[in-house]
Scaffold this active site. Structure first.
Site, PDB file in Angstrom:
ATOM      1  N   GLY A 135       0.769  -1.230   0.000  1.00 50.41           N
ATOM      2  CA  GLY A 135       0.000   0.000   0.000  1.00 50.41           C
ATOM      3  C   GLY A 135       0.804   1.285   0.000  1.00 50.41           C
ATOM      4  N   CYS A 163     -14.219   3.026 -28.262  1.00 52.74           N
ATOM      5  CA  CYS A 163     -15.512   3.581 -28.608  1.00 52.74           C
ATOM      6  C   CYS A 163     -16.304   3.821 -27.334  1.00 52.74           C
ATOM      7  CB  CYS A 163     -16.229   2.602 -29.521  1.00 52.74           C
ATOM      8  SG  CYS A 163     -17.494   3.412 -30.446  1.00 52.74           S
TER       9      CYS A 163
HETATM   10  N1  LLP Z   1      -1.129  -7.105  -0.606  1.00 53.54           N
HETATM   11  C1  LLP Z   1      -2.445  -7.280  -0.795  1.00 53.54           C
HETATM   12  C2  LLP Z   1      -3.126  -8.327  -0.029  1.00 53.54           C
HETATM   13  C3  LLP Z   1      -3.150  -6.484  -1.699  1.00 53.54           C
HETATM   14  O1  LLP Z   1      -4.449  -6.670  -1.859  1.00 53.54           O
HETATM   15  C4  LLP Z   1      -2.458  -5.496  -2.446  1.00 53.54           C
HETATM   16  C5  LLP Z   1      -3.154  -4.663  -3.431  1.00 53.54           C
HETATM   17  C6  LLP Z   1      -1.074  -5.349  -2.233  1.00 53.54           C
HETATM   18  C7  LLP Z   1      -0.448  -6.171  -1.300  1.00 53.54           C
HETATM   19  C8  LLP Z   1      -0.241  -4.350  -2.976  1.00 53.54           C
HETATM   20  O2  LLP Z   1      -0.641  -3.040  -2.751  1.00 53.54           O
HETATM   21  P1  LLP Z   1       0.225  -1.846  -3.384  1.00 53.54           P
HETATM   22  O3  LLP Z   1       1.572  -1.864  -2.682  1.00 53.54           O
HETATM   23  O4  LLP Z   1       0.371  -2.103  -4.827  1.00 53.54           O
HETATM   24  O5  LLP Z   1      -0.570  -0.638  -3.097  1.00 53.54           O
HETATM   25  N2  LLP Z   1      -5.877  -1.545  -9.086  1.00 53.54           N
HETATM   26  C9  LLP Z   1      -5.647  -0.507  -8.089  1.00 53.54           C
HETATM   27  C10 LLP Z   1      -4.836  -1.048  -6.922  1.00 53.54           C
HETATM   28  C11 LLP Z   1      -5.453  -2.266  -6.270  1.00 53.54           C
HETATM   29  C12 LLP Z   1      -4.620  -2.817  -5.164  1.00 53.54           C
HETATM   30  C13 LLP Z   1      -5.154  -4.130  -4.715  1.00 53.54           C
HETATM   31  N3  LLP Z   1      -4.383  -4.778  -3.696  1.00 53.54           N
HETATM   32  C14 LLP Z   1      -4.955   0.672  -8.745  1.00 53.54           C
HETATM   33  O6  LLP Z   1      -4.749   0.645  -9.962  1.00 53.54           O
HETATM   34  O7  LLP Z   1      -4.663   1.664  -8.082  1.00 53.54           O
END
Ligand code: LLP
Length: 433
Positions: A249, A362
């Protein structure tokens, strides 16, 4: 000068990534094109690893959340950099398997894993299965029993922290499809159920509080809540939970407005809190997992497009259309995510125009962004959208039967294709006559 430090302008006035001329890359490989600076990816991995070494005595593992960008080359890089990975589907797991990724360093997630996915995970001997709900626990216990093995598992817990508010809040996150709730006692009941299972071993607890978070406080708070749960489990059940997975995150800089916290200070602050709470609660220091996705790959990637139609609607806006769109980057359509853009072949000129970047799908909502500053551009110019390494390729689609772009990695003055551009024949490969 730009949001990502690996970008610059060369003597031809062209944007460079990892020292490579983006206009030449566009000429060589065509557009739209995802370009990833491999060295920067590796640098990010090293900084996550060294922060665990420096502040937590190396008693942890950084697992790249591969939903951000998954392909065989990426898993090989993660293997070489000593990272673990988080996978969230049979598809990601299969890709990692085919890249010879060490399975003991895999955390397998998902709120609705199928039996086939669980079997693949068990057969492949993934390190940890992160169990999301009771029915999964029961199915996994049965499947592992049938295979005569014991599965090491963690439980996904909802720590009750909403990190996406201005001032993060500590309650009210029961309404999530992921994991066991803490407040209702569901988490403790699940632990009791796991103890009774013969074919699973509960090694740890997991939480993930959200994505693109800049503030350290919610992470620290989540760590504390989770450790207190570990402590109550020890007191109530005499069970020692030895691992704590704090999820991912960590926010990145998409535009000048973003101000992410360096990973080092995240790990430093969280480690201090973990040590303090463990001492207070008289529990042993857990092995810690973190799961950075976006922060590993987003700043290392850009997307190159060729500009096509330009429509100036007086007093309203100028639409500049590119040869890709929501099919290769759905994030503006989905989340109104903001990006920085540059005219790659005019990068030395000032960004005097304000435009709306439209895709070729589109659909009116097919935009890459609105109110974006860029140099004057016209048909044939190359446009770079910055910091697109995460959740662009991985969330791309074939909407309008548009083939997916290639992914090229650059390193040490060389470039290589790691994912081929799809062809029109790829588009019809599953269609039957
Ligand atoms: N661990 C778990 C259990 C997760 O669900 C996620 C992301 C991460 C780690 C990694 O999080 P990060 O470090 O990438 O923030 N599609 C969205 C982001 C969805 C994230 C889902 N889970 C976007 O394009 O912003």
């Amino acid at each position: 000068m730009y949001v990502s430090k690996n970008l610059d302008v060369n003597s031809d006035g062209h944007l460079t990534i990892g020292g490579m001329d983006t206009v030449k890359l566009a000429e060589e490989y065509g557009t739209p094109l995802y370009v990833v600076d491999e060295e920067l990816v590796r640098e990010h991995c090293r900084s996550f690893r060294s922060s665990i070494d420096n502040y937590y005595g190396g008693k942890g593992l950084a697992c790249y959340a591969s939903k951000a960008f998954s392909c065989k080359a990426m898993y090989r890089i993660m293997k070489e950099e000593g990272m673990g990975i988080d996978v969230v589907s049979g598809g990601e797991l299969y890709t990692a398997l085919k890249a010879d990724f060490p399975m003991e360093k895999v955390c397998f997630h998902g709120n609705n894993k199928t039996n086939d996915e669980l079997k693949l995970a068990l057969e492949s001997k993934v390190g940890r299965i992160i169990v999301d709900n009771i029915s999964e626990l029961e199915r996994l216990d049965r499947l592992a029993g049938e295979m005569g093995i014991t599965a090491d598992i963690m439980f996904r817990i909802k720590p009750g922290i909403d990190a996406h508010t201005h001032d993060f809040v500590k309650t009210g996150q029961i309404d999530s499809k992921f994991g066991f709730a803490l407040e209702t006692g569901e988490a403790m009941e699940a632990v009791k159920a796991a103890v009774k299972c013969e074919n699973v071993k509960l090694t740890g607890l997991h939480c993930h509080i959200g994505s693109q978070i800049f503030d350290i406080d919610p992470f620290v708070c989540a760590a504390e809540v989770m450790l207190k749960l570990i402590s109550s489990i020890k007191k109530e059940l005499g069970l020692e939970i030895k691992e704590l997975n704090l999820g991912g995150g960590f926010g990145i800089k998409y535009t000048e407005k973003d101000n992410p916290t360096p990973y080092d200070s995240y790990m430093k602050t969280v480690s201090e809190k973990v040590k303090q709470v463990c001492a207070e609660e008289n529990i042993s220091l857990p092995f810690i997992y973190i799961e950075p996705g976006r922060s590993v790959i987003a700043p290392a990637g850009i997307t190159l497009y060729t500009v096509g139609a330009v429509k100036n609607i007086p007093d309203i806006r100028t639409y500049v259309s590119v040869d890709g769109g929501m099919c290769d980057n759905p994030r503006y359509a989905l989340y109104k995510s903001e990006y920085e853009i540059v005219a790659a072949n005019r990068a030395a000129e000032p960004r005097t125009e304000i435009i709306t970047v439209a895709g070729k799908c589109c659909e009116s909502g097919d935009l890459i962004g609105e109110g974006m500053a860029i140099q004057p551009v016209g048909p044939g110019d190359i446009m770079a959208v910055l910091a697109t390494g995460a959740y662009n390729y991985s969330m791309s689609s074939n909407y309008n039967r548009i083939p997916k772009p290639a992914v090229v990695m650059v390193r040490n003055g060389e470039s290589r294709v790691v994912v081929k551009r799809e062809t029109l024949d790829d588009i019809i490969r599953n269609d039957l006559d």
